[in-house]
Design an enzyme around this catalytic site. Structure first.
Site, PDB file in Angstrom:
ATOM      1  N   ASN A   1       0.854  -1.161  -0.146  1.00  0.00           N
ATOM      2  CA  ASN A   1      -0.002   0.070  -0.036  1.00  0.00           C
ATOM      3  C   ASN A   1       0.684   1.265  -0.054  1.00  0.00           C
ATOM      4  OD1 ASN A   1      -2.225  -1.736   0.103  1.00  0.00           O
ATOM      5  ND2 ASN A   1      -2.259  -1.804   2.434  1.00  0.00           N
TER       6      ASN A   1
ATOM      7  N   GLY B   1      -4.130   3.304   0.598  1.00  0.00           N
ATOM      8  CA  GLY B   1      -4.437   2.621   1.869  1.00  0.00           C
ATOM      9  C   GLY B   1      -3.272   2.595   2.977  1.00  0.00           C
TER      10      GLY B   1
ATOM     11  N   HIS C   1       6.462  -1.195   3.861  1.00  0.00           N
ATOM     12  CA  HIS C   1       6.049  -2.764   4.286  1.00  0.00           C
ATOM     13  C   HIS C   1       5.603  -3.492   3.281  1.00  0.00           C
ATOM     14  CE1 HIS C   1       2.917  -0.023   5.729  1.00  0.00           C
ATOM     15  NE2 HIS C   1       2.148  -1.081   5.425  1.00  0.00           N
TER      16      HIS C   1
HETATM   17  P1  AMP Z   1      -0.987  -0.135   6.020  1.00  0.00           P
HETATM   18  O1  AMP Z   1      -2.090   0.062   6.056  1.00  0.00           O
HETATM   19  O2  AMP Z   1      -0.530  -0.918   4.365  1.00  0.00           O
HETATM   20  O3  AMP Z   1       0.163   0.930   6.272  1.00  0.00           O
HETATM   21  O4  AMP Z   1      -0.508  -1.319   6.974  1.00  0.00           O
HETATM   22  C1  AMP Z   1      -0.188  -1.200   8.271  1.00  0.00           C
HETATM   23  C2  AMP Z   1      -0.422  -2.309   8.936  1.00  0.00           C
HETATM   24  O5  AMP Z   1       0.220  -2.392  10.100  1.00  0.00           O
HETATM   25  C3  AMP Z   1      -1.898  -2.684   9.173  1.00  0.00           C
HETATM   26  O6  AMP Z   1      -2.163  -3.961   8.602  1.00  0.00           O
HETATM   27  C4  AMP Z   1      -1.824  -2.792  10.875  1.00  0.00           C
HETATM   28  O7  AMP Z   1      -2.796  -3.700  11.219  1.00  0.00           O
HETATM   29  C5  AMP Z   1      -0.409  -3.084  10.965  1.00  0.00           C
HETATM   30  N1  AMP Z   1       0.076  -2.919  12.329  1.00  0.00           N
HETATM   31  C6  AMP Z   1      -0.249  -1.812  13.335  1.00  0.00           C
HETATM   32  N2  AMP Z   1       0.403  -1.521  14.222  1.00  0.00           N
HETATM   33  C7  AMP Z   1       0.927  -2.802  14.706  1.00  0.00           C
HETATM   34  C8  AMP Z   1       1.596  -3.624  15.431  1.00  0.00           C
HETATM   35  N3  AMP Z   1       1.830  -3.086  16.603  1.00  0.00           N
HETATM   36  N4  AMP Z   1       1.863  -4.881  15.234  1.00  0.00           N
HETATM   37  C9  AMP Z   1       1.890  -5.445  14.270  1.00  0.00           C
HETATM   38  N5  AMP Z   1       1.108  -4.817  12.915  1.00  0.00           N
HETATM   39  C10 AMP Z   1       0.702  -3.567  13.043  1.00  0.00           C
END
Ligand code: AMP
Ligand code: ZN
Length: 113
Positions: A86, A92, A99
């Site tokens: 994303n 999104g 990541h």
């Molecule tokens: P995005 O929306 O592509 O930026 O994805 C960010 C992702 O990080 C989401 O799927 C969240 O659920 C995940 N996320 C947020 N905080 C944490 C955390 N502390 N540990 C693991 N995943 C996380």
């Protein structure tokens, strides 16, 4: 980048369930899984998004993809998987440390919503 959530996970300041680690890549389970397997794969150094990473360090972008594939294998996703990057608000993206989402463990529909 003290305020970056994923930099804080790399630093060990926030706990995560790590499933794979190399010198420059870390993979951990997503806190809100969208599939039976949902792993987040990140470079340990901070880059804002995929475009910034690809521009600054394309070799690291390649190692990031390779690590995601290694995790797919170690997670036993023999029937396939999905990698998602994303990028930006319309993409999104909510955490602005690049990541790869590794999703699998069930048939995934396309296109996403
Ligand atoms: P995005 O929306 O592509 O930026 O994805 C960010 C992702 O990080 C989401 O799927 C969240 O659920 C995940 N996320 C947020 N905080 C944490 C955390 N502390 N540990 C693991 N995943 C996380
Ligand atoms: Zn960061």
């Amino acid at each position: 980048m003290d305020e970056c959530l994923f930099c804080r996970i790399v630093a060990g300041e926030i706990p995560a369930t790590v499933v794979h680690e190399t010198d420059d890549v870390l993979a951990f389970r997503d806190i809100a899984p969208q599939a039976p397997t949902h792993v987040v794969v990140i470079p340990k150094v901070h880059h804002r998004d995929a475009a910034a990473l690809a521009s600054a360090d394309p070799a690291l972008a390649g190692r990031l993809l390779a690590a995601a594939t290694d995790v797919a294998e170690s997670e036993g996703l023999t029937d396939g998987h999905r990698l998602v990057l994303n990028t930006g608000s319309d993409g999104g993206q909510t955490v602005f440390h690049v990541h790869v989402h590794l999703l699998g463990g069930r048939p995934l529909t396309w296109p996403p919503g």
